[in-house]
Design an enzyme around this catalytic site. Structure first.
Site, mmCIF file in Angstrom:
data_model
loop_
_atom_site.group_PDB
_atom_site.id
_atom_site.type_symbol
_atom_site.label_atom_id
_atom_site.label_comp_id
_atom_site.label_asym_id
_atom_site.label_seq_id
_atom_site.Cartn_x
_atom_site.Cartn_y
_atom_site.Cartn_z
ATOM 1 C CG HIS A 30 -0.497 -1.005 6.586
ATOM 2 N ND1 HIS A 30 -1.537 -0.093 6.547
ATOM 3 C CD2 HIS A 30 -1.064 -2.220 6.353
ATOM 4 C CE1 HIS A 30 -2.669 -0.734 6.289
ATOM 5 N NE2 HIS A 30 -2.413 -2.025 6.177
ATOM 6 C CG HIS A 55 -4.464 -6.094 8.924
ATOM 7 N ND1 HIS A 55 -3.690 -5.152 9.564
ATOM 8 C CD2 HIS A 55 -4.610 -5.642 7.659
ATOM 9 C CE1 HIS A 55 -3.386 -4.191 8.732
ATOM 10 N NE2 HIS A 55 -3.932 -4.455 7.557
ATOM 11 C CG ASP A 56 -2.150 -6.399 5.396
ATOM 12 O OD1 ASP A 56 -3.180 -6.797 4.828
ATOM 13 O OD2 ASP A 56 -1.914 -5.196 5.606
ATOM 14 C CD GLU A 59 -4.391 -9.831 1.332
ATOM 15 O OE1 GLU A 59 -5.367 -9.986 2.099
ATOM 16 O OE2 GLU A 59 -4.215 -8.821 0.639
ATOM 17 C CG ASP A 60 0.541 -8.680 1.906
ATOM 18 O OD1 ASP A 60 0.024 -9.138 0.874
ATOM 19 O OD2 ASP A 60 0.192 -7.608 2.423
ATOM 20 C CG ASP A 116 -6.438 -2.523 5.895
ATOM 21 O OD1 ASP A 116 -5.230 -2.240 5.877
ATOM 22 O OD2 ASP A 116 -6.986 -3.251 5.036
#
Ligand code: ZN
Length: 179
Positions: A30, A55-56, A59-60, A116
């Site tokens: 992704h 970018h994630d 967060e993840d 995104d």
């Protein structure tokens, strides 16, 4: 010590994670697609592409913020943090927060947020999550539309690409009998 490229950091920290789609593709596909999409639209700024790849990650994954600053730069960390949802909030509040904060994003974060959304909404066409009802898919697209609508002056071509993808997905998910 040599710096670790952003894609290696992303591959390392997202290792073992899979996307929600039927194909269960590696999650890191992704952010790679998001960066590639930006390149296709003429974005070659190294900091933006690095932040797109990461970018994630906050967060993840458990990747520490300081690692991004050390291996990439303070600027890349700043952009990634702009794109990181506040996990202390409940999911519904987090989603609302993302809508409200969309207009406050820097130009760099705005580009990544839009790419995104193109990839995530596009995934509903290419690789929809098995367990998502049509209603859930419709809710997702409606939410993504609200985020995109609030973005501050995104590039016209990228916005057009989003609109094309969301129109295709919308047609598909509204043309179906709700589960
Ligand atoms: Zn993402």
């Amino acid at each position: 010590m040599d710096e670790i490229p952003a894609f290696e950091l992303a591959a390392h920290w997202h290792k073992g994670q899979v996307r929600k789609g039927l194909n269960a593709e590696p999650f890191v596909s992704h952010p790679l697609r998001v960066a590639r999409l930006l390149i296709q639209f003429g974005v070659y700024d190294q900091d933006i592409l690095d932040a797109a790849l990461l970018h994630d990650i906050l967060e993840d994954t458990d990747c520490p913020e300081i690692l991004i600053q050390q291996q990439l730069s303070r600027k890349v960390l700043r952009i990634v943090k702009e794109l990181t949802d506040d996990k202390t909030l409940l999911k519904s509040a987090r989603k609302q927060h993302q809508v409200e904060r969309a207009s406050l994003l820097s130009p760099e974060a705005t580009l990544i947020r839009l790419a995104d959304k193109i990839d995530n909404v596009g995934s509903l066409l290419n690789d929809p999550p098995e367990t998502w009802s049509w209603q859930r898919q419709r809710d997702y697209v409606a939410w993504a539309n609200r985020v995109v609508k609030n973005l501050n002056a995104p590039p016209a071509e990228l916005l057009q690409s989003y609109q094309q993808v969301q129109a295709q997905v919308w047609e598909r998910v509204t043309g179906q009998i709700p589960l």
